[in-house]
Design a protein around this motif. Structure first.
Motif, PDB file in Angstrom:
ATOM      1  N   HIS A   7       0.823  -1.207   0.000  1.00 37.85           N
ATOM      2  CA  HIS A   7       0.000   0.000   0.000  1.00 37.85           C
ATOM      3  C   HIS A   7       0.862   1.265   0.000  1.00 37.85           C
ATOM      4  CE1 HIS A   7      -3.563  -2.407   0.965  1.00 37.85           C
ATOM      5  NE2 HIS A   7      -4.244  -1.347   0.556  1.00 37.85           N
ATOM      6  N   ILE A   8       1.921   1.241   0.766  1.00 35.76           N
ATOM      7  CA  ILE A   8       2.803   2.416   0.822  1.00 35.76           C
ATOM      8  C   ILE A   8       3.469   2.662  -0.530  1.00 35.76           C
ATOM      9  CG2 ILE A   8       4.918   3.314   1.857  1.00 35.76           C
ATOM     10  CD1 ILE A   8       4.028   1.886   4.464  1.00 35.76           C
ATOM     11  N   VAL A   9       3.951   1.605  -1.155  1.00 40.20           N
ATOM     12  CA  VAL A   9       4.579   1.745  -2.473  1.00 40.20           C
ATOM     13  C   VAL A   9       3.562   2.225  -3.503  1.00 40.20           C
ATOM     14  CG1 VAL A   9       5.638   0.447  -4.366  1.00 40.20           C
ATOM     15  CG2 VAL A   9       6.393   0.063  -2.019  1.00 40.20           C
ATOM     16  N   ALA A  11       0.835   3.923  -2.962  1.00 40.48           N
ATOM     17  CA  ALA A  11       0.484   5.316  -2.683  1.00 40.48           C
ATOM     18  C   ALA A  11       1.555   6.264  -3.213  1.00 40.48           C
ATOM     19  CB  ALA A  11       0.300   5.523  -1.180  1.00 40.48           C
ATOM     20  N   GLY A  12       2.808   5.910  -3.028  1.00 42.05           N
ATOM     21  CA  GLY A  12       3.900   6.734  -3.553  1.00 42.05           C
ATOM     22  C   GLY A  12       3.870   6.830  -5.069  1.00 42.05           C
ATOM     23  N   LEU A  13       3.633   5.702  -5.727  1.00 43.37           N
ATOM     24  CA  LEU A  13       3.542   5.711  -7.191  1.00 43.37           C
ATOM     25  C   LEU A  13       2.342   6.531  -7.667  1.00 43.37           C
ATOM     26  CD1 LEU A  13       4.378   1.985  -7.979  1.00 43.37           C
ATOM     27  CD2 LEU A  13       5.800   3.990  -8.455  1.00 43.37           C
ATOM     28  N   ILE A  15       0.881   9.043  -6.104  1.00 42.42           N
ATOM     29  CA  ILE A  15       1.150  10.466  -5.877  1.00 42.42           C
ATOM     30  C   ILE A  15       2.075  11.012  -6.957  1.00 42.42           C
ATOM     31  CG2 ILE A  15       2.315  12.093  -4.331  1.00 42.42           C
ATOM     32  CD1 ILE A  15       1.142  10.409  -2.008  1.00 42.42           C
ATOM     33  N   TYR A  16       3.108  10.249  -7.290  1.00 39.82           N
ATOM     34  CA  TYR A  16       4.025  10.674  -8.350  1.00 39.82           C
ATOM     35  C   TYR A  16       3.288  10.808  -9.685  1.00 39.82           C
ATOM     36  CZ  TYR A  16       7.925  10.708 -11.587  1.00 39.82           C
ATOM     37  OH  TYR A  16       8.787  11.050 -12.585  1.00 39.82           O
ATOM     38  N   GLN A  18       0.075  11.328 -10.111  1.00 40.25           N
ATOM     39  CA  GLN A  18      -0.861  12.448 -10.037  1.00 40.25           C
ATOM     40  C   GLN A  18      -0.134  13.779 -10.218  1.00 40.25           C
ATOM     41  OE1 GLN A  18      -4.312  12.239  -9.747  1.00 40.25           O
ATOM     42  NE2 GLN A  18      -4.080  14.367 -10.367  1.00 40.25           N
ATOM     43  N   ARG A  19       1.048  13.904  -9.670  1.00 41.49           N
ATOM     44  CA  ARG A  19       1.828  15.131  -9.878  1.00 41.49           C
ATOM     45  C   ARG A  19       2.167  15.307 -11.350  1.00 41.49           C
ATOM     46  NH1 ARG A  19       6.792  15.695  -6.117  1.00 41.49           N
ATOM     47  NH2 ARG A  19       6.787  17.714  -7.143  1.00 41.49           N
TER      48      ARG A  19
END
Length: 50
Positions: A7-9, A11-13, A15-16, A18-19
């Motif tokens: 989940h953490i990985v 979420a990071g992907l 967010i990246y 989405q940016r």
């Protein structure tokens, strides 16, 4: 523990990606948008439904 790390990985992907969608236009934004959908689908299938 694997689910938490996944989940953490994811979420990071997401967010990246989405940016990238927010700051780009054209093909890079479209590919990043599709990537968000794929990440979301994979998280739902791998960590919630199975």
């Amino acid at each position: 523990m694997v689910e938490l790390i996944g989940h953490i990985v994811a979420a990071g992907l997401a967010i990246y990606a989405q940016r990238t969608v927010n700051r780009s236009s054209g093909r890079p934004a479209m590919i990043a948008g599709l990537g968000i959908g794929v990440i979301t689908l994979l998280v739902l299938v791998l960590f919630w439904w199975i």
